[in-house]
Structure formats: C-alpha cells, structure tokens
Design a protein around this motif. Structure first.
Motif, mmCIF file in Angstrom:
data_model
loop_
_atom_site.group_PDB
_atom_site.id
_atom_site.type_symbol
_atom_site.label_atom_id
_atom_site.label_comp_id
_atom_site.label_asym_id
_atom_site.label_seq_id
_atom_site.Cartn_x
_atom_site.Cartn_y
_atom_site.Cartn_z
ATOM 1 N N GLY A 248 0.791 -1.227 0.000
ATOM 2 C CA GLY A 248 0.000 0.000 0.000
ATOM 3 C C GLY A 248 0.821 1.273 0.000
ATOM 4 N N LEU A 249 2.152 1.170 0.090
ATOM 5 C CA LEU A 249 3.007 2.347 0.099
ATOM 6 C C LEU A 249 3.828 2.384 -1.180
ATOM 7 N N SER A 250 3.931 3.552 -1.775
ATOM 8 C CA SER A 250 4.697 3.688 -3.012
ATOM 9 C C SER A 250 6.140 3.253 -2.799
ATOM 10 N N PRO A 251 6.695 2.401 -3.687
ATOM 11 C CA PRO A 251 8.105 2.011 -3.548
ATOM 12 C C PRO A 251 9.040 3.203 -3.662
ATOM 13 N N TYR A 252 8.602 4.242 -4.351
ATOM 14 C CA TYR A 252 9.415 5.464 -4.458
ATOM 15 C C TYR A 252 9.547 6.119 -3.082
ATOM 16 N N VAL A 253 8.449 6.149 -2.324
ATOM 17 C CA VAL A 253 8.485 6.733 -0.978
ATOM 18 C C VAL A 253 9.396 5.912 -0.069
ATOM 19 N N THR A 254 9.294 4.586 -0.180
ATOM 20 C CA THR A 254 10.119 3.704 0.653
ATOM 21 C C THR A 254 11.606 3.972 0.419
ATOM 22 N N VAL A 255 12.003 4.114 -0.846
ATOM 23 C CA VAL A 255 13.407 4.363 -1.184
ATOM 24 C C VAL A 255 13.834 5.752 -0.710
ATOM 25 N N LEU A 256 13.010 6.768 -0.966
ATOM 26 C CA LEU A 256 13.371 8.132 -0.558
ATOM 27 C C LEU A 256 13.492 8.237 0.958
ATOM 28 N N ASP A 257 12.612 7.555 1.679
ATOM 29 C CA ASP A 257 12.718 7.527 3.150
ATOM 30 C C ASP A 257 14.025 6.868 3.590
ATOM 31 N N ALA A 258 14.372 5.774 2.909
ATOM 32 C CA ALA A 258 15.569 5.007 3.290
ATOM 33 C C ALA A 258 16.853 5.795 3.080
ATOM 34 N N ILE A 259 16.865 6.661 2.068
ATOM 35 C CA ILE A 259 18.103 7.418 1.797
ATOM 36 C C ILE A 259 18.077 8.788 2.471
ATOM 37 N N GLY A 260 17.048 9.026 3.304
ATOM 38 C CA GLY A 260 17.048 10.220 4.145
ATOM 39 C C GLY A 260 16.505 11.478 3.516
ATOM 40 N N ILE A 261 15.630 11.368 2.530
ATOM 41 C CA ILE A 261 15.012 12.560 1.946
ATOM 42 C C ILE A 261 13.844 12.971 2.831
ATOM 43 N N PRO A 262 13.882 14.189 3.419
ATOM 44 C CA PRO A 262 12.812 14.601 4.340
ATOM 45 C C PRO A 262 11.471 14.770 3.618
ATOM 46 N N SER A 263 10.388 14.433 4.305
ATOM 47 C CA SER A 263 9.017 14.579 3.780
ATOM 48 C C SER A 263 8.818 13.854 2.457
ATOM 49 N N ALA A 264 9.460 12.682 2.334
ATOM 50 C CA ALA A 264 9.368 11.935 1.069
ATOM 51 C C ALA A 264 7.922 11.589 0.713
ATOM 52 N N GLY A 265 7.133 11.232 1.738
ATOM 53 C CA GLY A 265 5.745 10.856 1.490
ATOM 54 C C GLY A 265 4.945 11.998 0.904
ATOM 55 N N GLN A 266 5.111 13.204 1.454
ATOM 56 C CA GLN A 266 4.363 14.352 0.945
ATOM 57 C C GLN A 266 4.832 14.762 -0.446
ATOM 58 N N ILE A 267 6.141 14.664 -0.674
ATOM 59 C CA ILE A 267 6.676 14.991 -2.010
ATOM 60 C C ILE A 267 6.043 14.071 -3.053
ATOM 61 N N MET A 268 5.998 12.769 -2.738
ATOM 62 C CA MET A 268 5.439 11.816 -3.694
ATOM 63 C C MET A 268 3.936 11.998 -3.826
ATOM 64 N N ASN A 269 3.273 12.415 -2.749
ATOM 65 C CA ASN A 269 1.840 12.706 -2.837
ATOM 66 C C ASN A 269 1.568 13.809 -3.858
ATOM 67 N N ILE A 270 2.427 14.827 -3.846
ATOM 68 C CA ILE A 270 2.275 15.931 -4.803
ATOM 69 C C ILE A 270 2.476 15.425 -6.224
ATOM 70 N N VAL A 271 3.505 14.589 -6.421
ATOM 71 C CA VAL A 271 3.792 14.050 -7.754
ATOM 72 C C VAL A 271 2.636 13.186 -8.251
ATOM 73 N N VAL A 272 2.122 12.315 -7.367
ATOM 74 C CA VAL A 272 0.997 11.453 -7.749
ATOM 75 C C VAL A 272 -0.239 12.294 -8.037
ATOM 76 N N PHE A 273 -0.465 13.334 -7.250
ATOM 77 C CA PHE A 273 -1.593 14.247 -7.460
ATOM 78 C C PHE A 273 -1.523 14.860 -8.856
ATOM 79 N N VAL A 274 -0.349 15.361 -9.222
ATOM 80 C CA VAL A 274 -0.161 15.948 -10.554
ATOM 81 C C VAL A 274 -0.331 14.886 -11.633
ATOM 82 N N ALA A 275 0.191 13.680 -11.375
ATOM 83 C CA ALA A 275 0.074 12.593 -12.353
ATOM 84 C C ALA A 275 -1.390 12.254 -12.622
#
Length: 435
Positions: A248-275
């Motif tokens: 249920g979680l985007s693999p992109y969010v999982t990777v961004l979280d793992a490499i320490g990108i802050p607010s990865a979930g919200q960033i990907m939410n914006i991208v998915v929203f635009v998509a």
C-alpha cells in the motif's frame, strides 16, 4: 512531452509496488517485456498515423483495414475505457486533496477538477497542450531526480549512506525469487501502466505538422518511457531488498525515506496528485476526440459534430465529461459494487485495442506500399514477422490473465463488454447491408 506525460502516472508511482511483490528484482524483466510490447504497438500505430493522420487514430485505421464494424467497436470501447478511467483519476486526486484539506469534502474536489479541466478543454486545444506540457515536465523532473538520487545512494555518495553494490539484486531469494512465474505475473501487473501512449497519435492530428509530430513522438517518447520505467525499477530493487517494500506504500516513498530525503511521502503525494490530474486531462481530451471522430463517420450522433470558435468539438467534450461525472457519482455512492464492475469491464479493453492496431497494420501496410509508398515515413520493424510476434504475445497475455485468479474476473468482464459492442456493431452492419 504528451507521450511522456500521458503514460507516466499513478500506475508507475504507486502501482509498481504490486509488481515488485510478485516478481522481486525480476520486475525489471517484467517491465522490459511489457515495454517492448507497448513499443511495438506504438511503432505500428505510428506507421499508420504518419501515413494517414486522423483524430480518430486507430479507430479510423481499424475501419479502413477491416470495415465499419471494427472502427465502431474500437472507437466506442476506447471511449468507454477513457471516461471510466477519467473518473478513477478524479476520485484519486480528490482523495489526496481531501487529505490536505479535510474540511473540503471529496465530492467537492471532484467537482472542482472536472469543472476546471472541462473549461480548459472547451477553450482551445492549445490549453490542453499547455496543461499537459507542464504536468509532464513536473513528472519527468521527479523521475530524473529520483534516478539521480538513487544512483548516488547505490554508490554511497549521499551523506550517511554507504555503497550497497548489487547485493540486493541477488539476495533475498535471488534475482528471480518467484521464478519465471513471478516475472509473468509481474507483466500482468504492469502492462496496463503503458496505456495512454495512444493519445499522442490522436493529438498529433490537430498539430501544425501531424506527420512530423507523430514520427517524432513515437521515435523518442517510447524509448524514454521505457528508460524511465526500467531505470526506476532497477534503482528501487538495487537500493533496498525487494522484501523491504511495504504493501500500500509507493516504492518510491520507501526508497526516498531510506536514503534520508525529508518529507518523502508528501513529495510523492504531490507528484501522484499531478500525475492523476495530468491523466484526467489527457483522457478527457482523448475521449472527446474519439467520439467526435465516430460522429464524423456516422458511428455516433451527428449532434456531437458541433465545433466551437476555437475549433474545439464542444459537444463531444461535454458528452465525455458528462459520463465522467456519472462515473464519479457511482464511485462515490457504490465504490465496492457498480463502479468496480465498470472498472473490470474496461480492465482488459486496452489489450483488445492493441490487438486491433496490430491486425489493422497487417492489412494496411501492403496497401500503403502499393498506393502511396512515399507516406511510409515511419516503418514497423521486421514487418510482418514482428507484428505477428506482437499479436502472439498479446494472445499469451490473454491466456495468462485467464489462468490468474486475480486477473480472470477483469478479463471476463472486459470480454463481456467487448462482445456486447461487437454485437451492436454486427447488428448495425446487417441493417446497413439490408438497407
């Protein structure tokens, strides 16, 4: 940019997680197979569209190759597919927006999106192109940034990271932890993510130079999309073990979280929203042009031929968005019953459309070579052998769906919808012959 934006959607950013769960690192092979199939279909469609540009695209080609019944069936099935998916995208975008502003109900967001994009599509085709260009640019930027960050993480260049090498590709059960069965299941999970490329050939008919536009889009966009899709999957399964992905979680969010990108979930939410909004915009455009083309050929009510001052088929746009509104209402009221049946009914329709594109190309290529060979600006590779191989591959996907417990209901419902449209087309054909 239309080619890139039309196909890069939530299916990649979110849905790819299901494919990784089935195939493990072998998802890279699944995307290569599905992408190669989509590339061959687009090459065939590009060949016909450069030789005979038409706003109805593959519906017109099917009619020229096989008769009115084929153009009618392909056109109406594709229109139905787009307006149902349009409702899915509007609902998905509304769910994300509702999460940001819970005080605004989900139905209100749906209404806002539908009104805004209906207005944009009614004004001028230029508006559609500009909306889609900027949407596509943001999605392309997001994927390129993800690829760069992922590669830096793989080589341990980012702060607080160490080089992971290629160990995750062979650990946790190996590169094919579920064997080739997992790869084929992965193909079923990801193949429909390549749907949307067809809109390029529909839009090109309204460009200043349709022949050049189609040829350029088909040559470049498909290769780049394959690179983005396969590249993204390769980065995801290299940076982290495939078992680290969460349901249920985007693999992109999982990777961004793992490499320490802050607010990865919200960033990907914006991208998915635009998509989602991008796909809504493209599907509204594509559905309106398809039903307009059907009306031009007498396969839809003539009233839909009314064109506005900017050359926009306004009634066709309103007819498409009206069904979209109905679909959204069905989704809001009966998300687990009526709307689910509608989604299943169009689930495998894309494969039927692709198969008809291949059959039409087999019939039209010799005719074009004989009558107007100078129009073959773009040619299908290894014709006719590769076209037959592509058709056989689509037949294999149908068989795999029939054997898969999860995909079988979708295939059967889609076959039912296809059979219904074919029956109507057959009755119309018989009446025309008697007349």
């Amino acid at each position: 940019m239309l080619g890139l934006g039309g196909v890069i959607g939530a299916g990649l950013f979110v849905g790819s997680g299901a494919g990784i769960a089935l195939a493990g690192p072998g998802i890279v092979v699944s995307y290569l197979i599905a992408g190669a199939l989509a590339m061959c279909v687009m090459r065939m469609l590009g060949e016909m569209s450069t030789a005979m540009p038409a706003s109805g695209s593959f519906s017109v080609h099917a009619e020229r190759a096989l008769g009115r019944w084929a153009g009618f069936s392909v056109g109406w099935l594709y229109w139905f597919l787009l307006v149902v998916v349009l409702a899915v995208e509007a609902t998905g975008a509304a769910q994300i927006a509702n999460g940001w502003l819970p005080s605004v109900p989900q139905w209100a967001w749906v209404l806002v999106f539908m009104v805004v994009f209906t207005g944009a599509n009614l004004a001028a085709v230029k508006n559609f192109g500009e909306f889609e260009f900027y949407f596509a640019a943001l999605k392309v930027f997001a994927i390129v940034a993800f690829l760069v960050l992922g590669l830096l993480a793989v080589f341990g260049v980012l702060p607080d990271t160490h080089s992971v090498g290629l160990g995750n590709l062979t650990g946790e059960g190996g590169f094919l932890p579920n064997g080739w069965q997992g790869v084929t299941s992965g193909v079923l999970a990801v193949i429909f993510a390549f749907g949307g490329l067809e809109v390029v050939t529909i839009a090109a008919a309204e460009s200043d130079d349709p022949v050049r536009s189609v040829a350029r889009a088909v040559r470049s966009a498909v290769v780049r999309i394959l690179f983005f899709y396969v590249g993204s999957m390769a980065v995801i399964v290299t940076v982290l073990p495939w078992t680290a992905q969460k349901a249920g979680l985007s693999p992109y969010v999982t990777v961004l979280d793992a490499i320490g990108i802050p607010s990865a979930g919200q960033i990907m939410n914006i991208v998915v929203f635009v998509a989602l909004l991008s796909a809504l915009n493209a599907n509204l455009y594509g559905s309106s042009r398809m039903v307009f083309s059907l009306a031009e050929r007498g396969e839809a009510p003539k009233a839909l031929l009314k064109v506005g001052g900017a050359g926009v088929p306004r009634r066709a746009v309103l007819a498409s968005v009206a069904f979209g509104f109905v679909s959204v209402l069905l989704n809001l009221k009966w998300p687990d019953s009526v709307f689910l049946y509608m989604l299943n009914a169009v689930g495998a329709v894309l494969l039927f459309v692709w198969a008809m594109i291949a059959v039409a190309q087999l019939r039209l290529r010799p005719r074009i070579e004989r009558e107007t060979p100078e129009r073959l600006v773009l040619r299908m590779w290894l014709f006719p052998g590769l076209t037959w191989v592509t058709l056989a591959a689509m037949g294999t996907v149908f068989v795999l769906m029939l054997a898969d417990d999860t995909a079988r209901p979708q295939l059967l419902w889609s076959l039912g919808a296809t059979a219904l449209v074919l029956a109507v087309a057959g009755i119309r054909e018989l009446r025309a012959r008697r007349g």
